[in-house]
Design a protein around this motif. Sequence first.
Motif, PDB file in Angstrom:
ATOM      1  N   UNK A   1      28.084  16.431 -12.447  1.00 30.65           N
ATOM      2  CA  UNK A   1      26.951  16.069 -13.297  1.00 30.65           C
ATOM      3  C   UNK A   1      27.383  15.831 -14.752  1.00 30.65           C
ATOM      4  N   UNK A   2      28.444  16.496 -15.181  1.00 28.83           N
ATOM      5  CA  UNK A   2      28.882  16.377 -16.566  1.00 28.83           C
ATOM      6  C   UNK A   2      29.251  14.936 -16.899  1.00 28.83           C
ATOM      7  N   UNK A   3      30.000  14.286 -16.021  1.00 30.67           N
ATOM      8  CA  UNK A   3      30.422  12.917 -16.278  1.00 30.67           C
ATOM      9  C   UNK A   3      29.229  11.957 -16.248  1.00 30.67           C
ATOM     10  N   UNK A   4      28.279  12.222 -15.373  1.00 35.82           N
ATOM     11  CA  UNK A   4      27.081  11.378 -15.296  1.00 35.82           C
ATOM     12  C   UNK A   4      26.263  11.510 -16.568  1.00 35.82           C
ATOM     13  N   UNK A   5      26.083  12.737 -17.037  1.00 33.88           N
ATOM     14  CA  UNK A   5      25.275  12.963 -18.235  1.00 33.88           C
ATOM     15  C   UNK A   5      25.904  12.320 -19.466  1.00 33.88           C
ATOM     16  N   UNK A   6      27.229  12.283 -19.512  1.00 31.91           N
ATOM     17  CA  UNK A   6      27.899  11.688 -20.659  1.00 31.91           C
ATOM     18  C   UNK A   6      27.610  10.202 -20.789  1.00 31.91           C
ATOM     19  N   UNK A   7      27.236   9.580 -19.690  1.00 37.05           N
ATOM     20  CA  UNK A   7      26.956   8.146 -19.693  1.00 37.05           C
ATOM     21  C   UNK A   7      25.485   7.820 -19.942  1.00 37.05           C
ATOM     22  N   UNK A   8      24.672   8.867 -20.132  1.00 39.49           N
ATOM     23  CA  UNK A   8      23.253   8.663 -20.425  1.00 39.49           C
ATOM     24  C   UNK A   8      23.054   8.690 -21.933  1.00 39.49           C
ATOM     25  N   UNK A   9      22.301   7.760 -22.451  1.00 39.70           N
ATOM     26  CA  UNK A   9      22.104   7.657 -23.888  1.00 39.70           C
ATOM     27  C   UNK A   9      21.247   8.802 -24.420  1.00 39.70           C
ATOM     28  N   UNK A  10      21.551   9.203 -25.650  1.00 39.08           N
ATOM     29  CA  UNK A  10      20.703  10.187 -26.321  1.00 39.08           C
ATOM     30  C   UNK A  10      19.306   9.611 -26.507  1.00 39.08           C
ATOM     31  N   UNK A  11      18.312  10.499 -26.524  1.00 41.18           N
ATOM     32  CA  UNK A  11      16.890  10.157 -26.686  1.00 41.18           C
ATOM     33  C   UNK A  11      16.268   9.546 -25.436  1.00 41.18           C
ATOM     34  N   UNK A  12      17.052   9.402 -24.355  1.00 39.84           N
ATOM     35  CA  UNK A  12      16.453   8.933 -23.108  1.00 39.84           C
ATOM     36  C   UNK A  12      15.635  10.056 -22.484  1.00 39.84           C
ATOM     37  N   UNK A  13      14.483   9.706 -21.947  1.00 44.07           N
ATOM     38  CA  UNK A  13      13.634  10.687 -21.267  1.00 44.07           C
ATOM     39  C   UNK A  13      14.045  10.758 -19.800  1.00 44.07           C
ATOM     40  N   UNK A  14      14.348  11.957 -19.337  1.00 42.40           N
ATOM     41  CA  UNK A  14      14.777  12.161 -17.955  1.00 42.40           C
ATOM     42  C   UNK A  14      13.985  13.314 -17.336  1.00 42.40           C
ATOM     43  N   UNK A  15      14.061  13.409 -16.022  1.00 44.38           N
ATOM     44  CA  UNK A  15      13.569  14.587 -15.313  1.00 44.38           C
ATOM     45  C   UNK A  15      14.756  15.232 -14.637  1.00 44.38           C
ATOM     46  N   UNK A  16      14.720  16.531 -14.477  1.00 41.54           N
ATOM     47  CA  UNK A  16      15.830  17.173 -13.767  1.00 41.54           C
ATOM     48  C   UNK A  16      15.383  18.415 -13.025  1.00 41.54           C
ATOM     49  N   UNK A  17      16.086  18.675 -11.936  1.00 43.24           N
ATOM     50  CA  UNK A  17      15.915  19.881 -11.133  1.00 43.24           C
ATOM     51  C   UNK A  17      17.117  20.787 -11.368  1.00 43.24           C
ATOM     52  N   UNK A  18      16.872  22.089 -11.298  1.00 42.75           N
ATOM     53  CA  UNK A  18      17.972  23.032 -11.461  1.00 42.75           C
ATOM     54  C   UNK A  18      17.753  24.235 -10.549  1.00 42.75           C
ATOM     55  N   UNK A  19      18.781  25.021 -10.388  1.00 38.47           N
ATOM     56  CA  UNK A  19      18.771  26.207  -9.517  1.00 38.47           C
ATOM     57  C   UNK A  19      18.519  25.863  -8.054  1.00 38.47           C
ATOM     58  N   UNK A  20      18.732  24.622  -7.654  1.00 41.28           N
ATOM     59  CA  UNK A  20      18.620  24.205  -6.264  1.00 41.28           C
ATOM     60  C   UNK A  20      17.237  24.502  -5.681  1.00 41.28           C
ATOM     61  N   UNK A  21      16.213  24.470  -6.535  1.00 39.51           N
ATOM     62  CA  UNK A  21      14.858  24.678  -6.016  1.00 39.51           C
ATOM     63  C   UNK A  21      13.928  23.689  -6.703  1.00 39.51           C
ATOM     64  N   UNK A  22      12.667  24.037  -6.764  1.00 38.85           N
ATOM     65  CA  UNK A  22      11.676  23.086  -7.266  1.00 38.85           C
ATOM     66  C   UNK A  22      11.444  23.190  -8.773  1.00 38.85           C
ATOM     67  N   UNK A  23      12.306  23.901  -9.518  1.00 41.74           N
ATOM     68  CA  UNK A  23      12.160  23.975 -10.963  1.00 41.74           C
ATOM     69  C   UNK A  23      12.417  22.598 -11.555  1.00 41.74           C
ATOM     70  N   UNK A  24      11.414  22.025 -12.200  1.00 40.02           N
ATOM     71  CA  UNK A  24      11.482  20.639 -12.661  1.00 40.02           C
ATOM     72  C   UNK A  24      11.093  20.562 -14.122  1.00 40.02           C
ATOM     73  N   UNK A  25      11.835  19.778 -14.889  1.00 41.84           N
ATOM     74  CA  UNK A  25      11.599  19.607 -16.315  1.00 41.84           C
ATOM     75  C   UNK A  25      11.661  18.132 -16.673  1.00 41.84           C
TER      76      UNK A  25
END
Length: 313
Positions: A1-25
């Motif tokens: 994920x680190x390499x993927x995130x480095x290629x995403x521009x700052x200020x872009x709005x994204x959604x993400x899941x963490x802890x391998x469950x339904x926690x969504x931001x």
Amino acid sequence: MKEILKNIELNQIIGLYHFEDSCFTVGKILKINEKYLYLLSYDVNFKEDGIKIFLIDSVKRIILKSNYIENLKKIQSNTYNFNNGDKDLFQKLIINKIKTSIYLADESVENAYLIEKEKNYFRFQILDDNGNILSEEIIEKGYLKRIRIANPIKREEYKDFKIITTIDDREYMAYDLFYNKDYLIFYEKEEFFDIGKINIIAKNSIENISELKVKLKVKKESFCDLIDFEKELEIFKILKICLENNFLVFIDNKDFLETKIGIIVELKEEKLRIKEVDKYGNYNKISEIYLDEIELLAVKNYKFWEENYEEKF
């Protein structure tokens, strides 16, 4: 994920899941370094609700584009209020085609539109995750345990609540209660979020309604107003600002039994102490957390402090 995130521009709005469950931001990227992802987070009204810092290794799924994120930008004013003057509450749901969540006796939850209400049953259109109609169903009155209105209503204060307990041992932190024939309508306060959601439950399902005394003073204040995004966007500096200003923090790790929620009372280079706050807004214990345990740090736009009493631990 680190390499993927480095290629995403700052200020872009994204959604993400963490802890391998339904926690969504959903949030806007502020900074990415070797270890952490910093987001300006948004609530379900697409309003800024603080900052979230994620350990990159805990991020399991990144949403770059979705209908959900796009729709968030459109719903800021799409809210509904109910009051004692609504003589036919269910007709209002039908006419305005208000999206609801229905909670059933088998513990399942469905998103739905109410299209008919009779004395002993309800007729719903059941929706999929994208809001498309899957089926039309008739549900017996007693099988329907709760209707929850999906449109969030903002409430910044943290006071004057009641606790509703039901005969099946459910509990709601509620305000602005009123009865409508055989039903109780109320706004449910979600834990430390500045929104409430409208709930409808049967009057005969209620076991007790009691007053809730919140001993802490709570104030809504923007954390972002206190931080220099260019100079202070480091996890230790953010923790220090929280310590100095009594901001509410959420600290999580996949191995924690529950999220640590409270205010920081001591901060050292390698660890911190947090005075935890229970879901009713009162202190209950102090915990010690090592900084390398932090996989998620969320700073909410709330400040907590004591008023006219001492809490000893």
